[in-house]
Design a protein around this motif. Structure first.
Motif, PDB file in Angstrom:
ATOM      1  N   MET A 147       0.676  -1.118   0.086  1.00 14.95           N
ATOM      2  CA  MET A 147       0.060  -0.072   0.147  1.00 14.95           C
ATOM      3  C   MET A 147       0.987   1.158  -0.152  1.00 14.95           C
ATOM      4  SD  MET A 147      -2.736   0.790   3.012  1.00 14.95           S
ATOM      5  CE  MET A 147      -4.158   1.732   2.171  1.00 14.95           C
ATOM      6  N   MET A 148       0.533   2.348  -0.967  1.00 12.28           N
ATOM      7  CA  MET A 148       1.255   3.281  -1.064  1.00 12.28           C
ATOM      8  C   MET A 148       0.990   4.298  -0.052  1.00 12.28           C
ATOM      9  SD  MET A 148       2.219   3.687  -4.947  1.00 12.28           S
ATOM     10  CE  MET A 148       3.257   4.940  -4.801  1.00 12.28           C
ATOM     11  N   HIS A 149       1.835   5.057   0.291  1.00 14.41           N
ATOM     12  CA  HIS A 149       1.345   6.152   1.065  1.00 14.41           C
ATOM     13  C   HIS A 149       0.602   7.576   0.260  1.00 14.41           C
ATOM     14  CE1 HIS A 149       1.623   8.968   4.678  1.00 14.41           C
ATOM     15  NE2 HIS A 149       1.905  10.123   3.718  1.00 14.41           N
ATOM     16  N   PRO A 150      -0.457   7.948   0.772  1.00 14.72           N
ATOM     17  CA  PRO A 150      -1.375   8.938   0.055  1.00 14.72           C
ATOM     18  C   PRO A 150      -0.813  10.391  -0.017  1.00 14.72           C
ATOM     19  CG  PRO A 150      -2.329   8.253   2.134  1.00 14.72           C
ATOM     20  CD  PRO A 150      -1.296   7.684   2.109  1.00 14.72           C
ATOM     21  N   PHE A 151       0.377  10.504  -0.530  1.00 12.94           N
ATOM     22  CA  PHE A 151       0.956  11.699  -0.436  1.00 12.94           C
ATOM     23  C   PHE A 151       0.000  12.949  -0.569  1.00 12.94           C
ATOM     24  CE2 PHE A 151       4.679   9.184  -0.567  1.00 12.94           C
ATOM     25  CZ  PHE A 151       5.430   9.247   0.568  1.00 12.94           C
ATOM     26  N   GLY A 152       0.076  13.824  -0.225  1.00 13.50           N
ATOM     27  CA  GLY A 152      -0.850  15.132  -0.230  1.00 13.50           C
ATOM     28  C   GLY A 152      -2.206  14.898  -0.049  1.00 13.50           C
ATOM     29  N   ASN A 153      -2.544  13.644   0.267  1.00  6.94           N
ATOM     30  CA  ASN A 153      -4.202  13.134   0.379  1.00  6.94           C
ATOM     31  C   ASN A 153      -4.287  12.399   1.825  1.00  6.94           C
ATOM     32  OD1 ASN A 153      -6.851  13.304  -0.179  1.00  6.94           O
ATOM     33  ND2 ASN A 153      -6.631  11.177  -1.336  1.00  6.94           N
ATOM     34  N   GLU A 154      -3.342  12.868   2.796  1.00  9.19           N
ATOM     35  CA  GLU A 154      -3.420  12.153   4.001  1.00  9.19           C
ATOM     36  C   GLU A 154      -4.834  12.313   5.164  1.00  9.19           C
ATOM     37  OE1 GLU A 154      -0.966  14.164   2.969  1.00  9.19           O
ATOM     38  OE2 GLU A 154       0.928  13.027   2.975  1.00  9.19           O
ATOM     39  N   GLU A 155      -5.173  13.625   4.990  1.00  7.57           N
ATOM     40  CA  GLU A 155      -6.417  13.866   5.803  1.00  7.57           C
ATOM     41  C   GLU A 155      -7.546  13.058   5.225  1.00  7.57           C
ATOM     42  OE1 GLU A 155      -9.349  17.352   7.305  1.00  7.57           O
ATOM     43  OE2 GLU A 155      -7.468  18.028   6.003  1.00  7.57           O
ATOM     44  N   ALA A 156      -7.691  12.825   4.038  1.00  7.20           N
ATOM     45  CA  ALA A 156      -8.794  12.305   3.378  1.00  7.20           C
ATOM     46  C   ALA A 156      -8.682  10.568   3.794  1.00  7.20           C
ATOM     47  CB  ALA A 156      -8.906  12.352   1.940  1.00  7.20           C
ATOM     48  N   ALA A 157      -7.507  10.054   3.414  1.00 10.33           N
ATOM     49  CA  ALA A 157      -7.098   8.732   3.615  1.00 10.33           C
ATOM     50  C   ALA A 157      -7.270   8.551   4.987  1.00 10.33           C
ATOM     51  CB  ALA A 157      -5.750   8.311   3.458  1.00 10.33           C
ATOM     52  N   SER A 158      -6.840   9.206   6.153  1.00  8.34           N
ATOM     53  CA  SER A 158      -7.169   9.062   7.562  1.00  8.34           C
ATOM     54  C   SER A 158      -8.580   9.017   7.860  1.00  8.34           C
ATOM     55  CB  SER A 158      -6.462  10.095   8.319  1.00  8.34           C
ATOM     56  OG  SER A 158      -6.734  10.145   9.604  1.00  8.34           O
ATOM     57  N   LEU A 159      -9.804   9.802   7.252  1.00 10.12           N
ATOM     58  CA  LEU A 159     -10.960   9.981   7.555  1.00 10.12           C
ATOM     59  C   LEU A 159     -11.506   8.691   7.082  1.00 10.12           C
ATOM     60  CD1 LEU A 159     -11.704  13.764   7.022  1.00 10.12           C
ATOM     61  CD2 LEU A 159     -11.983  12.380   9.183  1.00 10.12           C
ATOM     62  N   GLU A 160     -11.203   8.025   5.846  1.00  7.65           N
ATOM     63  CA  GLU A 160     -11.682   6.835   5.215  1.00  7.65           C
ATOM     64  C   GLU A 160     -11.352   5.626   6.071  1.00  7.65           C
ATOM     65  OE1 GLU A 160     -10.667   6.169   1.175  1.00  7.65           O
ATOM     66  OE2 GLU A 160     -10.968   8.316   0.636  1.00  7.65           O
ATOM     67  N   HIS A 161      -9.990   5.755   6.830  1.00 12.55           N
ATOM     68  CA  HIS A 161      -9.743   4.742   7.578  1.00 12.55           C
ATOM     69  C   HIS A 161     -10.534   4.909   8.965  1.00 12.55           C
ATOM     70  CE1 HIS A 161      -5.736   4.154   5.484  1.00 12.55           C
ATOM     71  NE2 HIS A 161      -6.391   2.874   5.406  1.00 12.55           N
ATOM     72  N   LEU A 162     -10.803   5.925   9.425  1.00  7.33           N
ATOM     73  CA  LEU A 162     -11.555   6.199  10.455  1.00  7.33           C
ATOM     74  C   LEU A 162     -12.986   5.795  10.463  1.00  7.33           C
ATOM     75  CD1 LEU A 162     -11.756   7.235  13.647  1.00  7.33           C
ATOM     76  CD2 LEU A 162     -12.306   9.604  12.502  1.00  7.33           C
ATOM     77  N   PHE A 163     -13.688   6.078   9.111  1.00  7.96           N
ATOM     78  CA  PHE A 163     -15.118   5.578   8.837  1.00  7.96           C
ATOM     79  C   PHE A 163     -15.047   4.047   8.868  1.00  7.96           C
ATOM     80  CE2 PHE A 163     -17.881   4.212   5.603  1.00  7.96           C
ATOM     81  CZ  PHE A 163     -19.164   4.672   6.027  1.00  7.96           C
ATOM     82  N   TRP A 164     -14.073   3.217   8.282  1.00  8.76           N
ATOM     83  CA  TRP A 164     -14.265   1.888   8.219  1.00  8.76           C
ATOM     84  C   TRP A 164     -14.071   1.443   9.580  1.00  8.76           C
ATOM     85  CZ3 TRP A 164     -10.392  -1.467  10.512  1.00  8.76           C
ATOM     86  CH2 TRP A 164     -10.652  -2.689  10.178  1.00  8.76           C
ATOM     87  N   PHE A 165     -13.313   2.214  10.444  1.00 14.29           N
ATOM     88  CA  PHE A 165     -13.273   1.749  12.145  1.00 14.29           C
ATOM     89  C   PHE A 165     -14.552   2.056  12.791  1.00 14.29           C
ATOM     90  CE2 PHE A 165     -12.267   2.678  16.601  1.00 14.29           C
ATOM     91  CZ  PHE A 165     -11.759   1.743  16.914  1.00 14.29           C
ATOM     92  N   PHE A 166     -15.214   3.001  12.468  1.00 13.98           N
ATOM     93  CA  PHE A 166     -16.493   3.343  12.954  1.00 13.98           C
ATOM     94  C   PHE A 166     -17.386   2.357  12.627  1.00 13.98           C
ATOM     95  CE2 PHE A 166     -20.619   4.969  11.704  1.00 13.98           C
ATOM     96  CZ  PHE A 166     -21.028   5.674  12.993  1.00 13.98           C
ATOM     97  N   CYS A 167     -17.510   1.741  11.394  1.00 15.22           N
ATOM     98  CA  CYS A 167     -18.469   0.730  10.967  1.00 15.22           C
ATOM     99  C   CYS A 167     -18.300  -0.463  11.593  1.00 15.22           C
ATOM    100  CB  CYS A 167     -18.187   0.645   9.574  1.00 15.22           C
ATOM    101  SG  CYS A 167     -18.782   2.046   8.441  1.00 15.22           S
ATOM    102  N   GLU A 168     -16.910  -0.656  11.973  1.00 14.37           N
ATOM    103  CA  GLU A 168     -16.492  -2.229  12.635  1.00 14.37           C
ATOM    104  C   GLU A 168     -16.921  -2.089  14.097  1.00 14.37           C
ATOM    105  OE1 GLU A 168     -15.075  -4.985  11.466  1.00 14.37           O
ATOM    106  OE2 GLU A 168     -15.423  -4.203   9.461  1.00 14.37           O
ATOM    107  N   CYS A 169     -16.912  -0.850  14.425  1.00 14.26           N
ATOM    108  CA  CYS A 169     -17.498  -0.701  15.987  1.00 14.26           C
ATOM    109  C   CYS A 169     -19.069  -0.692  16.132  1.00 14.26           C
ATOM    110  CB  CYS A 169     -16.884   0.836  16.490  1.00 14.26           C
ATOM    111  SG  CYS A 169     -15.222   0.978  16.991  1.00 14.26           S
TER     112      CYS A 169
END
Length: 65
Positions: free
Chosen positions: A1-23
């Motif tokens: 998986m490549m680092h989302p250079f310049g798009n870190e915030e959006a990638a972080s929120l997508e991961h948080l959304f995935w975590f939210f759904c899992e919770c």
């Protein structure tokens, strides 16, 4: 998986959304609740997805999986 250079915030929120759904699926309500303030500020349709999940959970909690 490549680092989302310049798009870190959006990638972080997508991961948080995935975590939210899992919770939500596991019934970890406190952890899911802790994600909401950050996800609420999500631009685009992200905050709408969270709102739809919460509305579905309120309307019919036994059917949301």
């Amino acid at each position: 998986m490549m680092h989302p250079f310049g798009n870190e915030e959006a990638a972080s929120l997508e991961h948080l959304f995935w975590f939210f759904c899992e919770c939500v699926q596991r019934g970890d309500w406190e952890l899911a609740q802790a994600c909401i303030p950050q996800l609420h500020q999500w631009q685009g349709d992200g905050s709408e997805k969270v709102a739809a999940i919460l509305q579905a959970l309120i309307a019919c909690p036994s059917q949301l999986r």
